[in-house]
Design a protein around this motif. Structure first.
Motif, mmCIF file in Angstrom:
data_model
loop_
_atom_site.group_PDB
_atom_site.id
_atom_site.type_symbol
_atom_site.label_atom_id
_atom_site.label_comp_id
_atom_site.label_asym_id
_atom_site.label_seq_id
_atom_site.Cartn_x
_atom_site.Cartn_y
_atom_site.Cartn_z
ATOM 1 N N UNK A 162 0.820 -1.214 0.000
ATOM 2 C CA UNK A 162 0.000 0.000 0.000
ATOM 3 C C UNK A 162 0.847 1.254 0.000
ATOM 4 N N UNK A 163 1.947 1.240 0.732
ATOM 5 C CA UNK A 163 2.844 2.412 0.726
ATOM 6 C C UNK A 163 3.438 2.624 -0.666
ATOM 7 N N UNK A 164 3.789 1.545 -1.345
ATOM 8 C CA UNK A 164 4.284 1.663 -2.712
ATOM 9 C C UNK A 164 3.220 2.208 -3.652
ATOM 10 N N UNK A 165 1.994 1.730 -3.489
ATOM 11 C CA UNK A 165 0.881 2.209 -4.307
ATOM 12 C C UNK A 165 0.654 3.704 -4.090
ATOM 13 N N UNK A 166 0.653 4.119 -2.833
ATOM 14 C CA UNK A 166 0.457 5.537 -2.526
ATOM 15 C C UNK A 166 1.569 6.414 -3.083
ATOM 16 N N UNK A 167 2.807 5.944 -2.961
ATOM 17 C CA UNK A 167 3.948 6.713 -3.483
ATOM 18 C C UNK A 167 3.863 6.850 -5.000
ATOM 19 N N UNK A 168 3.502 5.775 -5.675
ATOM 20 C CA UNK A 168 3.392 5.817 -7.131
ATOM 21 C C UNK A 168 2.250 6.691 -7.610
ATOM 22 N N UNK A 169 1.128 6.621 -6.933
ATOM 23 C CA UNK A 169 -0.009 7.463 -7.314
ATOM 24 C C UNK A 169 0.306 8.940 -7.089
ATOM 25 N N UNK A 170 0.973 9.246 -5.977
ATOM 26 C CA UNK A 170 1.375 10.630 -5.725
ATOM 27 C C UNK A 170 2.294 11.129 -6.842
ATOM 28 N N UNK A 171 3.309 10.349 -7.162
ATOM 29 C CA UNK A 171 4.270 10.756 -8.193
ATOM 30 C C UNK A 171 3.609 10.857 -9.562
ATOM 31 N N UNK A 172 2.628 10.020 -9.826
ATOM 32 C CA UNK A 172 1.929 10.054 -11.107
ATOM 33 C C UNK A 172 1.123 11.313 -11.321
ATOM 34 N N UNK A 173 0.787 12.018 -10.267
ATOM 35 C CA UNK A 173 0.017 13.256 -10.379
ATOM 36 C C UNK A 173 0.896 14.494 -10.555
ATOM 37 N N UNK A 174 2.180 14.348 -10.341
ATOM 38 C CA UNK A 174 3.075 15.507 -10.428
ATOM 39 C C UNK A 174 3.406 15.837 -11.884
ATOM 40 N N UNK A 175 3.540 17.122 -12.200
ATOM 41 C CA UNK A 175 3.902 17.510 -13.574
ATOM 42 C C UNK A 175 5.407 17.415 -13.803
ATOM 43 N N UNK A 176 5.972 16.265 -13.535
ATOM 44 C CA UNK A 176 7.407 16.036 -13.697
ATOM 45 C C UNK A 176 7.620 15.009 -14.801
ATOM 46 N N UNK A 177 7.287 15.367 -16.010
ATOM 47 C CA UNK A 177 7.351 14.425 -17.129
ATOM 48 C C UNK A 177 8.755 13.853 -17.249
ATOM 49 N N UNK A 178 8.829 12.546 -17.290
ATOM 50 C CA UNK A 178 10.112 11.866 -17.380
ATOM 51 C C UNK A 178 10.758 11.601 -16.037
ATOM 52 N N UNK A 179 10.278 12.231 -14.995
ATOM 53 C CA UNK A 179 10.857 12.033 -13.662
ATOM 54 C C UNK A 179 9.880 11.393 -12.680
ATOM 55 N N UNK A 180 8.685 11.067 -13.156
ATOM 56 C CA UNK A 180 7.693 10.481 -12.256
ATOM 57 C C UNK A 180 8.145 9.129 -11.720
#
Length: 159
Positions: free
Chosen positions: A33-51
């Protein structure tokens, strides 16, 4: 001489998929669940190529599952990028009160630079806010859903 059998690329991919699947089943619900939360958070950031790198770093910090973190960043993919980031920008506008952004009144490079900074700050603040909500929601949903999936999978393997 012994004849060496070569594996087809399809069987290698199947083996890799099976390894990932089993690796996911063996993690604790909290770690997954912590991995899922971290990935979902990063997926929402406008950091194309760095997500992906952001998700890996966050998963490492929160001791989450790195594989799920990387996979969860694909919530932001070519089909969903525009709606997600437009929504994040609107949330940022609402948070910062920058609904009246206008590019028609720009008369100099310094005005363009200032306006660009405001746009970036608006977009980033919306992305972080939506990312926090999405990440925490995914974490909670994962804590509830993952034990059920693990039990179901273990029942299927035992029969």
């Amino acid at each position: 001489m012994r004849k060496v059998q070569r594996r087809s690329s399809r069987s290698r991919w199947r083996r890799l998929a099976r390894y990932i699947y089993l690796r996911l089943l063996r993690g604790t619900p909290a770690e997954l669940s912590r991995g899922l939360g971290a990935g979902m958070f990063a997926g929402m950031l406008p950091l194309f190529g760095l997500q992906t790198l952001t998700a890996l770093a966050l998963a490492f910090l929160v001791r989450g599952n790195k594989i799920i973190a990387v996979l969860a960043t694909w919530v932001s993919n070519p089909l969903t990028d525009i709606p997600i980031h437009l929504f994040n920008f609107r949330v940022g506008q609402w948070l910062l009160g920058t609904e009246n952004l206008s590019f028609t009144e720009i008369r100099s490079w310094s005005q363009l630079f200032d306006q660009g900074r405001i746009v970036l700050l608006t977009w980033l603040s919306g992305g972080v806010t939506v990312g926090l909500i999405t990440g925490l929601g995914s974490y909670g949903l994962g804590l509830w859903l993952i034990p059920h999936l693990q039990r179901r999978s273990s029942r299927q393997r035992s029969t």
